[in-house]
Design an enzyme around this catalytic site. Structure first.
Site: not given
Ligand code: NAP
Ligand code: SF4
Length: 669
Positions: A27, A101, A163, A165, A213, A251-252, A338, A572, A646, A652-653
């Protein structure tokens, strides 16, 4: 030919598919509004031009109760069918075939007039369904939808029976407690989907594809037994189905079925086992993303087609590249979810982290440039790579500067995390594209203002540096950066991880996993309690996760549960995985100091519950800060660079934004 089985046509008797690649239903969000029909047509046409044999649309409801959401996609009238003509014409013009579908959401419908086999609420939906009264009328609605699909020019329909449904809800004792003609015994539970196929076939004639399916493993308690699954397959064939597609999990269900940590081709054995019982072609699905694997599945197994959805979002030319023996040019889907499924669940248009054109084909146009410019890109992380390759593809002369010894940036770290090995494919893709499009790559070169003189355009993708929090003792030798921990820094038996963002979760996963983190299907099944469907009803057994390799504490300052900002469809899985491996998650933490005794913490504003975590190492995953040193230096010289990824915003990089920005900037040069 490198992939003789994959690229062989398939004769269905009344029609022939040009190869064995099926673009599975996903979808996109573009189905729901009439004004998006042209965008949807462009999206499918691009995949058909790329060589896909058979495309399946996202789900269309056969009636109002079947809507996924209020006013979601439906096909209930000739007026609606007429709008689909631009979609079917565009796909046919490109030599492809397309099925619509038909999906009735049942108790997954997010609205108050949902129905199911019985009035049992789904754990993932606040709305309680009514028990469906007019089963016959609903069958008529499915048949009407299929007839309208034929009117609209589709080559057939896929009846969505997996899935979790509606049809799946009728099949499983978990959700079907009826005692009338549609429940009570396995045979009666099957009547509803089998009747839909039978009456659909009768209505549409013999020369129209009817794909069913089916859920080949439910992964929920009180799901179907293996005998029931096999009986359904044979009855659906007898009722007139042309193809059987594979659906895995509801899905669940609490078993991940599509995220990147699920081993490649994990469910093919199940599809092969079903194929042993029928004569119509069976389609294998889930976690298949490259031609060599698809070829092997077809060469060695019983299935005759391979379904992929996300890999064709990531690269619409997947089939064309396989045909040209250029699989190393495929932009491989890394199953991150993502920009596709996470968008779908947030009701945003589906796209792809690696290919931001997906779903935006009419808007993000990357035609050749009329004036080739000299373009400098600084930084070879995802943002810089996307900018450099896109600009070079458009005909610009591109130089890519990278201070480090390798390309990939944060992806070069991510690929070392257990379950994220496929991120290496993205680096392989960009390496090939840089070479193919003649980008001058200068590794180990820190660009300064002088080196950037003489370029027409400068793109700064200098990325981020890890944030070093202001904690007494942060310079203690036991403290490691996340990059050090990931790239093989010596880490002891007990570790505290500061920061529970995406990287804190990833690092914890790495630390609790034994060395050589290759994806192992047997271990993965044990960790998630996945049985062979013939072993247990619902294909579930008690999980037995591997013992953790280390004692790990994962910490954050914010109170409340951790990982709330992780992706909807993958977060999750990360949370459950760390819990299973005994990671102690502590929130609302104050970092008091680090010394030889370990990490001293307390909790809350009153600094209560003081505690020493007696760890060998502390790994800092506290987010990042932008690296923008060049921005001001260039501005002093009167040069205005394009700043992306970045380097533009570290908070939120994420790679999705980085690659989108890189591509968009290059589209404007
Ligand atoms: P993040 O998501 O912004 O997390 C940073 C962590 O550091 C938070 O838990 C924050 O929590 C803590 N923090 C921030 N400032 C701090 C400080 N001054 N002192 C101590 N703790 C501090 O950054 P990230 O983990 O580096 O990830 C970067 C980005 O990469 C994410 O936004 C995401 O998009 C991506 N990423 C995603 C995944 C995934 O989805 N599995 C995996 C890797 C990377 P508190 O402020 O509560 O302590
Ligand atoms: Fe979806 Fe990630 Fe595959 Fe792109 S690379 S289709 S965002 S799972």
């Amino acid at each position: 030919m490198s992939y003789p089985h994959l690229l062989a046509p398939l004769d269905l008797g009344f029609t022939t598919l040009r190869n064995r690649v099926v673009m599975g239903s996903m979808h996109t969000g573009l189905e729901d509004r009439a004004r998006d029909t042209d965008r949807l047509a462009a999206y499918f046409a691009e995949r058909a031009r790329g060589g896909v044999g058979l495309i399946i649309t996202g789900g269309y409801a056969p009636n109002r109760t079947g809507w996924l959401l209020p006013f979601a996609a439906q096909l209930v009238s000739s007026a609606e069918a007429r709008r689909h003509r631009s979609i079917t014409a565009a796909v046919h013009e490109a030599g492809g075939k397309i099925l619509l579908q038909v999906l009735h959401a049942g108790r997954y419908a997010y609205h108050p007039f949902s129905v199911s086999a019985s009035s049992i609420k789904a754990p993932i939906n606040p709305f309680r369904p009514r028990a469906l009264r007019d089963v016959d009328g609903t069958i008529d609605d499915f048949v009407r939808c299929a007839t309208l699909a034929r009117e609209a020019g589709y080559d057939g329909v896929e009846i969505m029976g997996s899935e979790g449904y509606l049809l799946n809800q009728f099949l499983a004792p978990r959700t079907n407690r009826r005692t009338d003609a549609w429940g009570g015994t396995a045979q009666k539970r099957r009547r509803f989907p089998v009747e839909i196929v039978r009456r659909t076939r009768a209505a549409v004639g013999d020369d129209f594809i009817v794909c069913y399916r089916m859920s080949m493993a439910d992964y929920v308690e009180d799901g179907q037994s293996w005998d029931e699954i096999v009986a359904l397959a044979t009855e659906v064939e007898a009722a007139g189905a042309t193809l059987l597609n594979t659906g895995i999990g509801w899905h669940e269900s609490r078993v991940p079925t599509i995220v990147t940590s699920v081993p490649n081709s994990a469910f093919v054995d199940i599809s092969n086992a079903v194929a042993d019982h029928v004569t119509i072609p069976v389609v294998a699905s889930n976690r298949i993303n490259m031609p060599a694997v698809a070829e092997q599945i077809l060469a060695e197994g019983q299935v005759q087609l391979i379904s992929m959805a996300r890999p064709l979002l990531a690269d619409p030319d997947w089939v064309a590249k396989a045909s040209a023996n250029a699989a190393d040019e495929i932009n491989t889907c890394i199953a991150c979810n993502q920009a596709c499924l996470d968008h779908a669940f947030a009701h945003k248009t589906v796209s792809c982290l690696l290919n931001p054109r997906a779903g935006h084909e009419t808007k993000l146009v990357l035609g050749p440039t009329r004036r080739a410019k000299r373009v400098a890109v600084v930084g070879a992380g995802p943002a810089g790579l996307a900018a450099a390759v896109t600009a070079a593809q458009r005909g610009h002369r591109v130089t890519l500067f990278e201070a480090g010894a390798t390309i990939g940036g944060q992806f070069d770290l991510a690929r070392r995390i257990p379950g994220k090995e496929e991120f290496a494919e993205t680096i392989r893709y960009y390496t090939r594209m840089l070479d193919k499009h003649g980008v001058d790559v200068r590794l180990g070169t820190r660009a300064d203002v002088d080196a950037l003189a003489g370029f027409d355009e400068i793109v700064l993708a200098t990325g981020v540096r890890p944030r070093l929090p202001d904690i007494p003792g942060i310079d203690h030798p036991m403290v490691l950066s996340y990059a050090e921990a990931i790239t093989g820094g010596c880490v002891g038996d007990s570790v505290a991880v500061i920061g529970a963002g995406g990287i804190g979760f990833d690092v914890s996963e790495l630390l609790v996993t034994d060395e050589s983190p290759t994806l192992n299907l047997k271990e993965w099944k044990a960790e998630w309690g996945v049985a062979d469907p013939a072993e247990a009803r619902g294909a579930l057994i008690p999980p037995v996760p591997a013992p953790p390799a280390r004692r790990v504490y994962l910490l954050q300052r914010t109170a409340g549960p951790q990982g709330r900002r992780l992706g909807k469809t993958s977060g999750w899985v990360h949370r459950a995985s760390l819990k299973a491996k005994g990671v102690e998650q502590l929130s609302g933490v104050n970092y008091e100091r680090i010394d030889d005794a370990g990490l001293h913490i307390s909790f809350g504003r009153r600094r209560t519950g003081a505690r020493v975590l007696e760890v060998d190492n502390v790994v800092v995953c506290a987010g990042q800060e932008s690296v923008r040193d060049l921005v001001d230096a260039l501005r002093v010289r009167g040069v205005e660079p394009h700043v992306i990824g970045g380097a533009a915003v570290a908070a939120e990089l994420d790679a999705k934004r980085a690659i989108r920005q890189g591509t968009e900037v290059a589209a404007t040069l």
